[in-house]
Design a protein around this motif. Structure first.
Motif, PDB file in Angstrom:
ATOM      1  N   SER A 192     -28.184  38.089  -5.478  1.00 18.77           N
ATOM      2  CA  SER A 192     -27.215  37.095  -5.945  1.00 18.77           C
ATOM      3  C   SER A 192     -27.136  35.896  -5.012  1.00 18.77           C
ATOM      4  CB  SER A 192     -25.829  37.737  -6.092  1.00 18.77           C
ATOM      5  OG  SER A 192     -25.433  38.365  -4.885  1.00 18.77           O
ATOM      6  N   TYR A 241     -17.754  43.772 -10.426  1.00 18.02           N
ATOM      7  CA  TYR A 241     -19.032  44.314 -10.882  1.00 18.02           C
ATOM      8  C   TYR A 241     -18.766  45.774 -11.214  1.00 18.02           C
ATOM      9  CZ  TYR A 241     -24.163  44.698 -11.224  1.00 18.02           C
ATOM     10  OH  TYR A 241     -25.453  44.858 -11.680  1.00 18.02           O
ATOM     11  N   LEU A 273     -22.639  48.610  -5.750  1.00 11.89           N
ATOM     12  CA  LEU A 273     -22.204  47.500  -6.602  1.00 11.89           C
ATOM     13  C   LEU A 273     -21.143  46.626  -5.963  1.00 11.89           C
ATOM     14  CD1 LEU A 273     -22.058  48.984 -10.223  1.00 11.89           C
ATOM     15  CD2 LEU A 273     -23.957  47.930  -9.012  1.00 11.89           C
ATOM     16  N   TYR A 292     -21.966  43.305  -4.121  1.00  7.56           N
ATOM     17  CA  TYR A 292     -22.294  42.058  -4.826  1.00  7.56           C
ATOM     18  C   TYR A 292     -21.109  41.088  -4.846  1.00  7.56           C
ATOM     19  CZ  TYR A 292     -26.817  43.786  -6.510  1.00  7.56           C
ATOM     20  OH  TYR A 292     -28.102  44.249  -6.599  1.00  7.56           O
ATOM     21  N   TRP A 331     -14.942  47.055  -8.300  1.00  8.90           N
ATOM     22  CA  TRP A 331     -16.278  47.628  -8.472  1.00  8.90           C
ATOM     23  C   TRP A 331     -16.167  49.008  -9.103  1.00  8.90           C
ATOM     24  CZ3 TRP A 331     -13.768  47.343  -3.790  1.00  8.90           C
ATOM     25  CH2 TRP A 331     -13.536  48.557  -3.125  1.00  8.90           C
ATOM     26  N   ALA A 373     -21.317  37.057 -15.163  1.00 11.99           N
ATOM     27  CA  ALA A 373     -21.826  38.193 -14.387  1.00 11.99           C
ATOM     28  C   ALA A 373     -21.976  37.760 -12.937  1.00 11.99           C
ATOM     29  CB  ALA A 373     -23.161  38.668 -14.943  1.00 11.99           C
ATOM     30  N   ASP A 402     -23.354  39.107 -10.341  1.00 11.93           N
ATOM     31  CA  ASP A 402     -24.633  39.337  -9.666  1.00 11.93           C
ATOM     32  C   ASP A 402     -25.703  38.343 -10.099  1.00 11.93           C
ATOM     33  OD1 ASP A 402     -24.575  40.654 -12.210  1.00 11.93           O
ATOM     34  OD2 ASP A 402     -26.458  41.636 -11.663  1.00 11.93           O
TER      35      ASP A 402
END
Length: 318
Positions: free
Chosen positions: A123, A149, A180, A183, A228, A251, A253
């Motif tokens: 990212s 995320y 996750l 991110y 997350w 999104a 990421d």
């Protein structure tokens, strides 16, 4: 041509190999695994000519100029140390290591030896993040940030069946936060720097680690919340709210659709043009870093993110 050896034979390695084919000046030369047959099978799958049985053999191979580490999290630090000791540039899958202290030590050694070390935080090198950054001034004074995320892993079914699996195995450094949660935390750091403080809640699962969680980070003048999960899905986007406008991010990421809504105005949609494979940016940056591009800011962003992860991992599982 920079010839990269891959350590690891998971799906993320396959996506990385695919990304390499879209970047000039780099290629995959070998695949390494402790299981020689697995290395040969994966090399055939991605169309790579060479293999190696383990990292040491890979580092000694005459056609390997750099390595990509996609092994279990708990192995990263020792593998970084071995590769840096051999003078081989390293791109290591996120999280680079398990603690900020480990990262500081690894990064310091790499700098002392003049060897490139970079975390594969895709990212950070995605054009979507650059697009978000460019729009921030239009929001006015930032007051609230909500980044998330949340994506249910198919491997959670193994946990529900009473089995253990790498991404949820605390002995291997697995957890939803590390897989996750990093991110949105990394994006938060990239856009706004380190917060003044962070508080969190982690939802425990039978595997012995967190399956989901939330964090609240305090900045001067605004608050950020980060969510997350690897045990639930969501249709909710991320959002940055300013006094003059809000920005919705599809999104975190890999932002591709951004919607900026001015106060009292009509929404404006921004579409981000990006490679189909979101790992292309990190491959290109790694290539450029080997050619001399400065990575000091990247090292610091990784360190700051890991400090947040350290703080959140200290929170008992609920």
């Amino acid at each position: 041509m920079i010839r990269i050896g891959i350590v690891g034979t998971s799906s993320i390695s396959a996506r990385f190999a695919e990304a390499v084919t879209e970047v000039d000046g780099v290629e995959i030369s070998r695949v390494a695994s402790r299981d020689a047959e697995r290395a040969r099978a994966f090399a055939a799958e991605i169309g790579v000519p060479g293999t190696a049985e383990g990292l040491s053999a890979l580092l000694a191979a005459p056609d390997v100029d750099a390595v990509y580490l996609a092994s279990p999290n708990s192995l990263h630090l020792a593998q970084i140390d071995e590769a840096v000791g051999a003078g081989i540039p390293v791109l290591v899958e996120k999280p680079a290591v398990l603690t900020a202290r480990d990262w500081d030590a690894a990064a310091s050694r790499a700098r002392e030896r003049g060897v490139v070390l970079l975390e594969a935080m895709r990212s950070a090198y995605d054009p979507g993040l650059a697009a978000v950054r460019e729009l921030l001034p239009r929001l006015g004074t930032i007051r609230r940030v909500a980044l998330r995320y949340e994506k249910r892993s198919a491997r959670y079914d193994h946990v529900l069946a009473g089995e253990q699996t790498n991404i949820f195995d605390p002995a291997l450094g697995g957890s939803a936060l590390r897989d996750l949660g990093v991110y949105p935390l990394h994006v938060l750091v990239r856009l706004f720097g380190a917060p003044n403080s962070v508080h969190g809640v982690r939802v425990g699962i039978a595997a012995g680690t967190d399956g989901a969680g939330s964090a609240l980070a305090a900045y001067d003048g605004f608050v950020a919340d980060v969510a997350w999960s690897k045990i639930t899905d969501t249709a909710l986007p991320s959002e940055i709210q300013g006094e003059e406008a809000s920005l919705v991010i599809d999104a975190i990421d890999a932002p591709r659709r951004l919607v900026l809504t001015p106060r009292g105005g009509r929404p404006e949609e921004v579409r981000v043009e990006a490679p189909r494979n979101p790992m292309v940016g990190e491959v290109g940056f790694f290539r450029d870093a080997i050619a001399g591009r400065d990575t000091a800011a990247d090292h610091e962003a990784t360190a700051q993110t890991l400090r947040l992860v350290d703080a959140l991992l200290d929170v008992p599982l609920s």
